[in-house]
Write a protein that holds these residues in place. Structure first.
Motif, mmCIF file in Angstrom:
data_model
loop_
_atom_site.group_PDB
_atom_site.id
_atom_site.type_symbol
_atom_site.label_atom_id
_atom_site.label_comp_id
_atom_site.label_asym_id
_atom_site.label_seq_id
_atom_site.Cartn_x
_atom_site.Cartn_y
_atom_site.Cartn_z
ATOM 1 N N LYS A 137 -72.308 11.544 35.186
ATOM 2 C CA LYS A 137 -73.433 12.188 35.855
ATOM 3 C C LYS A 137 -73.676 11.639 37.257
ATOM 4 O O LYS A 137 -74.575 12.118 37.956
ATOM 5 N N CYS A 138 -72.949 10.609 37.645
ATOM 6 C CA CYS A 138 -73.151 10.065 38.986
ATOM 7 C C CYS A 138 -72.328 10.845 40.007
ATOM 8 O O CYS A 138 -71.190 11.217 39.750
ATOM 9 N N HIS A 139 -72.944 11.068 41.170
ATOM 10 C CA HIS A 139 -72.265 11.797 42.235
ATOM 11 C C HIS A 139 -71.485 10.821 43.121
ATOM 12 O O HIS A 139 -71.911 9.678 43.304
ATOM 13 N N PRO A 140 -70.392 11.278 43.702
ATOM 14 C CA PRO A 140 -69.582 10.387 44.550
ATOM 15 C C PRO A 140 -70.247 10.145 45.901
ATOM 16 O O PRO A 140 -69.823 10.665 46.919
ATOM 17 N N LEU A 168 -65.133 19.368 31.916
ATOM 18 C CA LEU A 168 -65.236 18.082 32.612
ATOM 19 C C LEU A 168 -65.912 18.215 33.970
ATOM 20 O O LEU A 168 -66.183 17.206 34.622
ATOM 21 N N ASP A 169 -66.155 19.433 34.401
ATOM 22 C CA ASP A 169 -66.668 19.721 35.750
ATOM 23 C C ASP A 169 -65.726 19.183 36.830
ATOM 24 O O ASP A 169 -66.148 18.710 37.885
ATOM 25 N N PHE A 170 -64.439 19.274 36.548
ATOM 26 C CA PHE A 170 -63.429 18.825 37.500
ATOM 27 C C PHE A 170 -63.113 19.957 38.489
ATOM 28 O O PHE A 170 -63.430 21.118 38.251
ATOM 29 N N THR A 171 -62.493 19.583 39.597
ATOM 30 C CA THR A 171 -62.115 20.526 40.651
ATOM 31 C C THR A 171 -60.674 20.968 40.400
ATOM 32 O O THR A 171 -59.804 20.125 40.193
ATOM 33 N N ALA A 172 -60.423 22.276 40.410
ATOM 34 C CA ALA A 172 -59.074 22.758 40.090
ATOM 35 C C ALA A 172 -58.670 23.855 41.058
ATOM 36 O O ALA A 172 -59.479 24.678 41.463
ATOM 37 N N ARG A 181 -64.245 15.192 39.492
ATOM 38 C CA ARG A 181 -65.440 15.922 39.903
ATOM 39 C C ARG A 181 -65.730 15.745 41.390
ATOM 40 O O ARG A 181 -65.665 14.636 41.911
ATOM 41 N N LEU A 182 -66.020 16.839 42.046
ATOM 42 C CA LEU A 182 -66.407 16.852 43.454
ATOM 43 C C LEU A 182 -65.325 16.274 44.369
ATOM 44 O O LEU A 182 -65.623 15.646 45.377
ATOM 45 N N GLU A 183 -64.068 16.511 43.989
ATOM 46 C CA GLU A 183 -62.961 16.070 44.845
ATOM 47 C C GLU A 183 -62.289 17.273 45.501
ATOM 48 O O GLU A 183 -61.057 17.365 45.553
ATOM 49 N N GLU A 184 -63.094 18.183 46.012
ATOM 50 C CA GLU A 184 -62.550 19.416 46.610
ATOM 51 C C GLU A 184 -61.620 19.116 47.785
ATOM 52 O O GLU A 184 -60.562 19.743 47.920
ATOM 53 N N GLU A 185 -61.995 18.160 48.639
ATOM 54 C CA GLU A 185 -61.171 17.876 49.806
ATOM 55 C C GLU A 185 -59.783 17.390 49.383
ATOM 56 O O GLU A 185 -58.764 17.814 49.927
ATOM 57 N N LYS A 186 -59.756 16.478 48.426
ATOM 58 C CA LYS A 186 -58.479 15.943 47.975
ATOM 59 C C LYS A 186 -57.629 17.033 47.322
ATOM 60 O O LYS A 186 -56.436 17.176 47.614
ATOM 61 N N VAL A 187 -58.250 17.818 46.464
ATOM 62 C CA VAL A 187 -57.503 18.864 45.762
ATOM 63 C C VAL A 187 -56.952 19.890 46.756
ATOM 64 O O VAL A 187 -55.789 20.305 46.660
ATOM 65 N N LEU A 188 -57.752 20.280 47.729
ATOM 66 C CA LEU A 188 -57.282 21.263 48.706
ATOM 67 C C LEU A 188 -56.211 20.671 49.616
ATOM 68 O O LEU A 188 -55.272 21.362 50.022
ATOM 69 N N GLY A 189 -56.340 19.397 49.906
ATOM 70 C CA GLY A 189 -55.309 18.741 50.714
ATOM 71 C C GLY A 189 -53.986 18.695 49.970
ATOM 72 O O GLY A 189 -52.922 19.012 50.525
ATOM 73 N N ILE A 190 -54.029 18.352 48.699
ATOM 74 C CA ILE A 190 -52.792 18.276 47.910
ATOM 75 C C ILE A 190 -52.214 19.679 47.703
ATOM 76 O O ILE A 190 -50.999 19.868 47.695
ATOM 77 N N ALA A 191 -53.089 20.669 47.565
ATOM 78 C CA ALA A 191 -52.596 22.049 47.449
ATOM 79 C C ALA A 191 -51.780 22.416 48.690
ATOM 80 O O ALA A 191 -50.720 23.036 48.593
ATOM 81 N N GLN A 192 -52.250 21.995 49.855
ATOM 82 C CA GLN A 192 -51.505 22.300 51.085
ATOM 83 C C GLN A 192 -50.176 21.548 51.127
ATOM 84 O O GLN A 192 -49.148 22.090 51.547
ATOM 85 N N THR A 193 -50.218 20.305 50.684
ATOM 86 C CA THR A 193 -48.977 19.528 50.622
ATOM 87 C C THR A 193 -47.966 20.204 49.702
ATOM 88 O O THR A 193 -46.785 20.325 50.043
#
Lengths: 558, 558
Positions: B303-306, A475-479, A541-553
């Motif tokens: 395929k769309c970027h945020p 899915l090209d998701f951020t994990a 996809r491309l939600e690195e900031e959110k994922v890293l923020g929740i990881a810290q939480t």
């Protein structure tokens, strides 16, 4: 230092030269001749460094990346002191675990001295990673080193340019000090190759460190590096992170530059490998992504998107205590995680619930993801792998690939790309459909990294299931992995023999396949004790900031 | 309305049914039986609508998209009035130019009435495009219509879902009122197919409207629509925009959703087709991109970027009069543009310089871009095209494709993907190297759209050169056409016969190839008079805001 062997030598000669050269250039005082690599020793080797390092080296090497750079900034330590401490600990790790491929101590030392001089003379740090030692998976090209990607073919070839990521990290002040072992072609969840052989897990050397970024996993597990760069095509950052209890981020493609890294199946864009950080805290992952994103990698890597670090996205989930909506997929319906992983998942869910966050049922079709992924991985009928091993004459390890399979035609491959698009679009709509009455869908979902805690050496083939990791790749998701706990043989009893009840007599889903059964049966409390338990959160996809923020939480809750 | 013909009919029957059905559902009062389609008439037909439309219809149809929505918001006109005016004018355009494939008047009228009722009852607009009629290239799926992508195969198949872009435009209040003609499979710079034949240029019907989004070009050139959606793989938005003097944007991939649009060579990701707007002002293009980007298309198209609309990037170049740094590539070293295009380029350069902007020499290797592009376009050895025409039995038009070429193997195709990456990275570094003493590189570069003004029907094969347009596709850069002027036979004399001097006796580069010579020789002042002259600006990847801002700045200078 590179081997200096000719590329016309036999593969055995090249491999032997590589094994011999790994610690070349490392000061003799850091090399302990009494230590030896073992794959059958069940005792943890985690404590050995404390007997061999100085007090100062010990106090440096227990720091995570953010505290390392803070300590240098505060002049508690010089860059040279930090580099030496980690080099010493990494050399010990390598002797015990066979986790490294090349130290570049001479160059790294010169860089550290220059950084110290700069700071002394100007009072200024060169960047946010000033003096941070970083280890990199042996896909990163660095001028003057060899890059193998796990193939003998790379031994004896010296890089003449840096990967874009290496260049960015260096400019930010980092010191790339060692390159780490990986599975052949990055294509196997166990770290094994003909370059230097395989790598053990520091928590129990009879266990695998995972793969393909397994050298990073083992090295970081021993605190031989404060920050590692891995890559992830089907779980290659997250599995070693899970097996060594680390924080590891699989970003989406286009966030962290990959340009000029060496890879196998280069040009295959159905599902792409991504580079990402592995470390000892989510704050360290944040430091890495923030630094790289703010360096404008899109000006140098044409596949990077113009997305600087988005502080707002990060703060929304870290500040102000917003209630999070967390999807929960404890089980995908195909392979039930082993008992300790179920406990780890429950612990996280309990903590989230107690803190007022909302848990939302979630299930994504991992069978479909896995089918697409498998087709993407095998679409060239092993063509690229075979031509690469043919160049050196190294033997076929006969792992994952099916050598008899006909390569896809272009039209077949394009149809696969379209199926992948459709699957991605379906999951997006499924995600949208989780919206609550305020229109807010789930923020991330929580799921196991692997159904197995960690396999013993040689067991990987029997417990291999990429469903939980590979879905994010498809899915090209951020994990991001979340280390939770360790196997406790007294708490984490095996399930009942009927396969339909756990040790406490609660009903569990009966096995639905041989693999499902094999993974359950492979768990043995008596020999798994002390191994790390890790879960992951997955964002869009491309939600690195959110994922890293929740990881810290989540870390604060644990 | 769709044709209602069976897909088992012969291709001629299907094509005949399509030709007959285009205006179905359009009120009889909008259909003028006396008008007929011609391909050999040299007189402009631009003035014909003024003789057939009411005063009100005329005053509506001269508006651009931004003023249409403003007029509806101010209640100067209702959505129904606007729809009717444009439908009337589009019906005239179609009768004269053969530019449309399907009117959906019944549904569009119902939508307009609903929008009017909503506004009347609530006092609120449904979105930023409330009541805006939009024409779309016949790749956009719309429930209840047929979508051909220029192939007979699509005739008689009725869409059951909307493309993501169509859905977004509808939610923003737009009314998709007509689908427009295009070249077969979107793969030719002239609008021709077996569906309804070819389309003429309203400035001179013996000339081509360009392609592949040529129906849009012709329709918009006649002001039969205030906003069109085209697609661009090698210049398919920009060539028709150039030939009809329109503003057309080729966005980078991942900005405007393409998901569920019909395309040929679907799944080919070496160089991807993108959807983009064509209109009568850069402000209209801005309205389109702003609306789509702010609708969060990445939640529906994987395929769309945020990337929401980035106002800051836009304002930096539109507000405060910052000095722009404009790269200039008047000639690529391979094909010299015809004299009037050189004049148009000079005019823009003079205006920019006079306004204090800086012109910086720039040249990108268009031969390399074109070689990569050609390989990407032909890599399947026509496999997809052939199977599509085989499904309906329609005849081969024998255009661009080489039917005897063997399809690439996957490994060959992956090597092409890597070469494309390397080329993109090289150009990024070339761009970085234009930085001035403050570190500011060029903002965009200015270059011709095509070396030819516009070809006569049938001449396209002789003057086909995709270097100036296709380079942006190969690089995935953002490009916007800038209409500048019109051919003036008295000013725009032919070059001297020696090929080394222009009409004024100034030295010009001698022809370097047969194509270069053919394109120069094809220019005839006496028959080209009045045809539009258009140039383009090209920005880096995903720099739509900057490119659209600079387009507005340039428009104000012209």
């Amino acid at each position: 230092m590179p081997t200096n062997i000719s590329t016309t030598a036999t593969w055995n000669e090249r491999s032997a030269a590589k094994k011999k050269s790994v610690l070349n250039g490392v000061p003799a005082k850091f090399i302990h001749g009494s230590l030896e690599f073992r794959v059958d020793d069940i005792t943890a080797v985690l404590d050995i460094p404390s007997k061999l390092l100085t007090e100062e080296e010990l106090s440096i090497t227990v720091l995570d990346a953010t505290t390392v750079v803070a300590a240098i900034a505060k002049k508690n330590y010089s860059c040279v002191q930090v580099l030496d401490a980690f080099t010493h600990r990494a050399a010990i790790a390598h002797k015990l675990l066979n986790c490294c491929l090349e130290f570049r101590y001479g160059d790294a030392r010169a860089e550290a001295e220059r950084l110290d001089a700069h700071y002394r003379e100007t009072g200024k740090l060169v960047g946010p990673l000033h003096g941070l030692p970083i280890s990199v998976k042996d896909q990163c090209r660095i001028v003057g080193t060899e890059t193998t990607c796990g193939f003998v073919d790379g031994i004896g070839r010296v890089d003449t340019e840096d990967s874009v990521l290496v260049d960015i990290l260096k400019r930010a002040g980092a010191i790339i000090f060692v390159k780490t072992n990986l599975s052949i072609g990055c294509f196997w969840g166990e770290t094994i190759n003909n370059v230097i052989g395989h790598t053990s897990n520091p928590f129990n050397r009879s266990f695998s460190c995972g793969g393909s970024s397994g050298g990073e996993g083992a090295l970081l597990g021993m605190h031989g590096s404060p920050m590692g760069v891995g890559s992830d095509l089907g779980g290659s950052i997250r599995s070693p992170s899970a097996y060594q209890g680390l924080w590891g981020l699989r970003p989406s493609t286009g966030r962290i530059p990959y340009y000029k890294m060496l890879n196998s199946m280069e040009g295959n864009e159905i599902v792409e490998s991504v580079a990402g950080p592995m470390s000892h805290s989510p704050e360290s992952l944040e430091l890495f992504v923030r630094t790289v994103a703010d360096s404008q990698p899109w000006l140098h890597d044409p596949k990077c998107h113009p997305l600087p670090w988005r502080e707002h996205e990060f703060r929304t989930v870290t500040m102000g205590g917003r209630k999070l909506r967390i999807g929960l997929m404890s089980w995908d319906g195909y392979v039930l995680p082993q008992p300790p992983i179920r406990r780890a998942m429950n612990e996280v869910v309990e903590k989230l619930t107690a803190a007022g966050h909302e848990i939302v049922p979630w299930r994504v079709d991992q069978k479909k993801a896995l089918s697409l992924l498998t087709r993407a991985f095998t679409c060239d009928g092993r063509g690229d792998h075979d031509r690469t091993i043919a160049r050196s004459g190294e033997p076929d390890l006969n792992l994952f690939f099916r050598s008899s399979q006909r390569p896809d035609t272009l039209l077949e491959n394009w149809a696969l790309a379209m199926e992948r698009n459709d699957f991605r679009a379906e999951v997006l709509e499924q995600w949208n459909a989780t919206a609550d009455e305020n229109g807010a869908p789930i923020d991330v979902y929580l799921t196991p990294v692997n159904p197995s805690v960690c396999p013993k050496h040689g067991d990987y083939k029997r417990v291999r299931y990429l469903g939980y990791t590979g879905t994010a790749n498809c899915l090209d998701f951020t994990a991001c992995t979340i280390p939770v706990s360790f196997v406790d043989p007294e708490k984490d009893l095996a399930d009942a023999e009927d396969g339909a009840h756990d040790a406490q007599g609660n009903k569990i889903p009966s096995p639905v396949s041989d693999l499902d059964r094999a993974i359950r049966n492979n768990y043995r409390p008596e020999i798994y004790g002390g191994l790390p338990l890790t879960v992951q959160i997955v964002g869009r996809r491309l939600e690195e900031e959110k994922v890293l923020g929740i990881a810290q939480t989540i870390r604060q809750l644990l």
